[in-house]
Design a protein around this motif. Structure first.
Motif, mmCIF file in Angstrom:
data_model
loop_
_atom_site.group_PDB
_atom_site.id
_atom_site.type_symbol
_atom_site.label_atom_id
_atom_site.label_comp_id
_atom_site.label_asym_id
_atom_site.label_seq_id
_atom_site.Cartn_x
_atom_site.Cartn_y
_atom_site.Cartn_z
ATOM 1 N N THR A 1 0.831 -1.210 0.000
ATOM 2 C CA THR A 1 0.000 0.000 0.000
ATOM 3 C C THR A 1 0.859 1.252 0.000
ATOM 4 O O THR A 1 0.454 2.300 -0.516
ATOM 5 C CB THR A 1 -0.919 -0.009 1.232
ATOM 6 O OG1 THR A 1 -1.560 -1.286 1.337
ATOM 7 C CG2 THR A 1 -1.979 1.068 1.130
ATOM 8 N N LYS A 2 2.045 1.183 0.605
ATOM 9 C CA LYS A 2 2.924 2.348 0.637
ATOM 10 C C LYS A 2 3.205 2.873 -0.765
ATOM 11 O O LYS A 2 3.300 4.089 -0.984
ATOM 12 C CB LYS A 2 4.243 1.996 1.335
ATOM 13 C CG LYS A 2 4.144 1.748 2.835
ATOM 14 C CD LYS A 2 5.501 1.390 3.416
ATOM 15 C CE LYS A 2 5.483 1.347 4.942
ATOM 16 N NZ LYS A 2 4.693 0.254 5.494
ATOM 17 N N SER A 3 3.378 1.971 -1.707
ATOM 18 C CA SER A 3 3.670 2.396 -3.069
ATOM 19 C C SER A 3 2.488 3.150 -3.669
ATOM 20 O O SER A 3 2.667 4.139 -4.396
ATOM 21 C CB SER A 3 4.029 1.184 -3.928
ATOM 22 O OG SER A 3 5.166 0.515 -3.410
ATOM 23 N N ILE A 4 1.268 2.698 -3.371
ATOM 24 C CA ILE A 4 0.081 3.407 -3.858
ATOM 25 C C ILE A 4 0.013 4.796 -3.240
ATOM 26 O O ILE A 4 -0.275 5.783 -3.933
ATOM 27 C CB ILE A 4 -1.192 2.603 -3.554
ATOM 28 C CG1 ILE A 4 -1.210 1.310 -4.375
ATOM 29 C CG2 ILE A 4 -2.445 3.423 -3.853
ATOM 30 C CD1 ILE A 4 -2.431 0.441 -4.133
ATOM 31 N N MET A 5 0.298 4.892 -1.948
ATOM 32 C CA MET A 5 0.273 6.215 -1.319
ATOM 33 C C MET A 5 1.331 7.118 -1.933
ATOM 34 O O MET A 5 1.101 8.319 -2.137
ATOM 35 C CB MET A 5 0.478 6.083 0.193
ATOM 36 C CG MET A 5 0.296 7.405 0.952
ATOM 37 S SD MET A 5 -1.260 8.280 0.613
ATOM 38 C CE MET A 5 -2.464 7.066 1.151
ATOM 39 N N GLY A 6 2.504 6.547 -2.249
ATOM 40 C CA GLY A 6 3.519 7.337 -2.929
ATOM 41 C C GLY A 6 3.020 7.871 -4.258
ATOM 42 O O GLY A 6 3.312 9.019 -4.637
ATOM 43 N N THR A 7 2.237 7.071 -4.966
ATOM 44 C CA THR A 7 1.683 7.513 -6.248
ATOM 45 C C THR A 7 0.684 8.648 -6.052
ATOM 46 O O THR A 7 0.652 9.602 -6.849
ATOM 47 C CB THR A 7 1.018 6.333 -6.966
ATOM 48 O OG1 THR A 7 2.005 5.335 -7.246
ATOM 49 C CG2 THR A 7 0.363 6.763 -8.267
ATOM 50 N N LEU A 8 -0.132 8.578 -5.005
ATOM 51 C CA LEU A 8 -1.067 9.671 -4.732
ATOM 52 C C LEU A 8 -0.314 10.966 -4.437
ATOM 53 O O LEU A 8 -0.729 12.050 -4.870
ATOM 54 C CB LEU A 8 -1.986 9.299 -3.562
ATOM 55 C CG LEU A 8 -2.946 8.127 -3.818
ATOM 56 C CD1 LEU A 8 -3.735 7.808 -2.553
ATOM 57 C CD2 LEU A 8 -3.888 8.421 -4.981
ATOM 58 N N VAL A 9 0.799 10.858 -3.718
ATOM 59 C CA VAL A 9 1.635 12.047 -3.509
ATOM 60 C C VAL A 9 2.162 12.547 -4.847
ATOM 61 O O VAL A 9 2.159 13.755 -5.133
ATOM 62 C CB VAL A 9 2.805 11.729 -2.562
ATOM 63 C CG1 VAL A 9 3.763 12.925 -2.470
ATOM 64 C CG2 VAL A 9 2.294 11.364 -1.172
ATOM 65 N N GLY A 10 2.584 11.611 -5.708
ATOM 66 C CA GLY A 10 3.103 11.992 -7.014
ATOM 67 C C GLY A 10 2.097 12.751 -7.850
ATOM 68 O O GLY A 10 2.456 13.699 -8.577
ATOM 69 N N LEU A 11 0.837 12.372 -7.781
ATOM 70 C CA LEU A 11 -0.199 13.100 -8.518
ATOM 71 C C LEU A 11 -0.292 14.544 -8.050
ATOM 72 O O LEU A 11 -0.452 15.470 -8.853
ATOM 73 C CB LEU A 11 -1.541 12.393 -8.349
ATOM 74 C CG LEU A 11 -1.675 11.025 -9.020
ATOM 75 C CD1 LEU A 11 -2.920 10.305 -8.540
ATOM 76 C CD2 LEU A 11 -1.700 11.173 -10.543
ATOM 77 N N LEU A 12 -0.180 14.747 -6.736
ATOM 78 C CA LEU A 12 -0.246 16.113 -6.202
ATOM 79 C C LEU A 12 1.012 16.898 -6.523
ATOM 80 O O LEU A 12 0.956 18.121 -6.713
ATOM 81 C CB LEU A 12 -0.487 16.059 -4.691
ATOM 82 C CG LEU A 12 -1.883 15.567 -4.283
ATOM 83 C CD1 LEU A 12 -1.937 15.249 -2.791
ATOM 84 C CD2 LEU A 12 -2.944 16.601 -4.643
ATOM 85 N N VAL A 13 2.153 16.227 -6.594
ATOM 86 C CA VAL A 13 3.382 16.907 -7.020
ATOM 87 C C VAL A 13 3.265 17.299 -8.493
ATOM 88 O O VAL A 13 3.604 18.432 -8.882
ATOM 89 C CB VAL A 13 4.609 16.005 -6.781
ATOM 90 C CG1 VAL A 13 5.857 16.611 -7.441
ATOM 91 C CG2 VAL A 13 4.849 15.813 -5.285
ATOM 92 N N ASP A 14 2.768 16.390 -9.323
ATOM 93 C CA ASP A 14 2.564 16.716 -10.735
ATOM 94 C C ASP A 14 1.599 17.888 -10.905
ATOM 95 O O ASP A 14 1.744 18.709 -11.818
ATOM 96 C CB ASP A 14 2.017 15.497 -11.486
ATOM 97 C CG ASP A 14 3.094 14.469 -11.813
ATOM 98 O OD1 ASP A 14 4.292 14.800 -11.688
ATOM 99 O OD2 ASP A 14 2.736 13.336 -12.193
ATOM 100 N N ASP A 15 0.613 17.976 -10.007
ATOM 101 C CA ASP A 15 -0.361 19.072 -10.072
ATOM 102 C C ASP A 15 0.208 20.398 -9.588
ATOM 103 O O ASP A 15 -0.431 21.449 -9.766
ATOM 104 C CB ASP A 15 -1.588 18.740 -9.213
ATOM 105 C CG ASP A 15 -2.458 17.640 -9.804
ATOM 106 O OD1 ASP A 15 -2.264 17.284 -10.983
ATOM 107 O OD2 ASP A 15 -3.341 17.131 -9.080
#
Length: 480
Positions: free
Chosen positions: A207-221
């Motif tokens: 699950t940590k990897s999925i949470m990292g991806t959610l952070v990545g979406l906000l960084v991309d935004d």
């Protein structure tokens, strides 16, 4: 009970200005206390999220998990959506199910009516449409035929069989799902009895990897900045050295925060996952042990800090965070079964409580294999992916990026990798009980293994994944 915590900081002055309050259950003083807590959480999800029979969950999940859960019994109230775990001489613990977000272990400090109100307007994602894989579940005959011409079918089937043959000592089902994707299509898929392509399964720390991806979406935004101080209110006090910790350092497990990850009563991870109603607050109270960016230490607390940052960046409500995950990741990636269960404060427990079908865990891998694209649309930038797959300088081994494990060989010790016989370009989401989503770009492949390997036993990731990988052909075209 409301408990105030300073985390036992050596930096008392820095922490005294921002000690958080968080709801907490009675302290877990023994393994037996832990047994009812973890059993309530796991059994609730097994019954309500995975839709499995109560007797199977008790036998194959609870009693198989560890010695301290073997005496646990369960009481299930389907009308209330609760599961209560009992054991002789041990405090009972209860978890509440809410359809859109799964189960939450309760502390007793927040009324169930208040928890249900958090999700009053939320609905689970609708089932997959009859679209072609991977956006849907319909096979694409041309892709399947092409894939079969390149792989060694007999060797692949034997390798998958071998993974299921490796049973744990108790005789309980160990491997529950193996799914292999190559050339854009499913080339192997098998489930243990009682599980199928519609069964959601726990990824634990994957699950940590999925949470990292959610952070990545906000960084991309542009909402979050990698090299800005992490937006943690408790660290804003004058002179607090934790205020210098960046989002990048949290993502790469190099924040310098103290956190005891071992799963023994009294340690940080147990207090966080099974006592605290606000896990992010507990993690935020951690003192600084090393200068930020200088020391690597794997920490579930760090990921739950990231979860709380995403929570605040998406509206500060469980509804807002869940909708963000659904609309920006799960739905466009085709991961319609996926959910991450929250704590009582409404923050998704990004360290540990992600559930999805084996196909949806594979879709998560495909998102990365396909350079951040799904359904013909770009979800993640190449810049983010490059960062996530870059070894963190603070680690003594090149085995960790940003919430993803890497399989690179050490320059100082040739060939030493996380999975010795798996190609070195592989990267992985990995979790307790030996969950793994392995992406192997050089073979255009994703390999998923989900199971329930008990405490003290081992599923040989390297042996089984390397055997599966050996049956697959190299990528038809060079990976760019």
């Amino acid at each position: 009970m409301i408990r105030h915590s300073t985390g036992g900081s050596l930096l008392a002055l820095a922490l005294a200005t921002s000690a958080p309050a968080f709801a907490a259950a009675p302290p877990i003083a023994s393994a037996d206390d832990l047994g009812t807590a973890v059993s309530a959480q796991i059994a609730c999800a097994g019954i309500f999220v995975a839709n499995r029979a109560e007797a199977d969950v008790l036998r194959d999940d609870i009693h198989a998990l560890a010695p301290f859960t073997k005496a646990v019994t369960l009481s299930v109230d389907r009308r209330a959506g609760t599961v209560t775990a009992f054991a002789p001489g041990t405090p009972t613990r209860t978890a509440l199910h809410r359809p859109a977000v799964g189960c939450t272990l309760t502390t007793g400090d927040v009324p169930l009516t208040a928890l249900k109100a958090q999700t009053a307007r939320l609905k689970p994602l609708s089932p997959l449409s009859a679209r072609p894989w991977p956006q849907g579940d319909q096979p694409v005959p041309a892709l399947q035929a092409a894939a079969e011409t390149h792989l060694d079918r007999a060797a692949l089937d034997a390798a998958v069989q071998a993974a299921f043959d490796e049973q744990n000592v108790g005789g309980y089902p160990d491997t529950r799902a193996i799914l292999v994707v190559q050339g854009g299509t499913i080339v192997a898929e098998r489930y243990a009895p009682g599980f199928n392509q519609n069964t959601r399964m726990l990824g634990w720390s994957a699950t940590k990897s999925i949470m990292g991806t959610l952070v990545g979406l906000l960084v991309d935004d542009g909402v979050l900045k990698l090299d800005a101080p992490a937006p943690v209110p408790e660290w804003k006090g004058a002179g607090d050295p934790r205020g210098a910790i960046t989002l990048r350092q949290l993502l790469t497990m190099s924040s310098g925060l103290a956190f005891v990850e071992s799963y023994k009563p009294g340690n940080d991870s147990i207090r966080m996952l099974f006592e605290a109603g606000d896990m992010g607050a507990l993690a935020a109270a951690s003192p600084l042990e090393h200068a930020p960016g200088t020391f690597w230490s794997y920490s579930s607390g760090t990921t739950n800090l990231l979860s709380r940052i995403v929570f605040e960046a998406t509206g500060g409500t469980l509804e807002g965070m869940t909708r963000f995950a659904q609309q920006r990741l799960f739905e466009p990636a085709g991961m319609r079964s996926a959910l991450i269960e929250p704590d009582e404060s409404g923050v998704l427990v990004g360290s540990s409580y992600g559930y999805a079908t084996a196909r949806d865990w594979a879709r998560y891998g495909l998102l990365h294999l396909n350079h951040g694209q799904a359904g013909g649309k770009r979800l993640l930038s190449q810049e983010w992916l490059d960062f996530a797959l870059t070894p963190t300088p603070a680690s003594p081994r090149p085995s960790y990026g940003a919430q993803l494990w890497l399989n690179r060989a050490e320059a100082t010790e040739a060939g030493r990798k996380v999975l010795q016989d798996v190609p070195p370009d592989a990267f992985m989401a990995m979790g307790h009980n030996h969950q793994i989503v392995a992406v192997i770009p050089s073979q255009d492949a994703v390999i998923v293994r989900l199971g329930w390997t008990p405490e003290g036993q081992k599923f040989d990731w390297n042996k089984h994944l390397s055997r599966i990988a050996a049956a697959l052909a190299p990528a038809v075209e060079p990976v760019k």
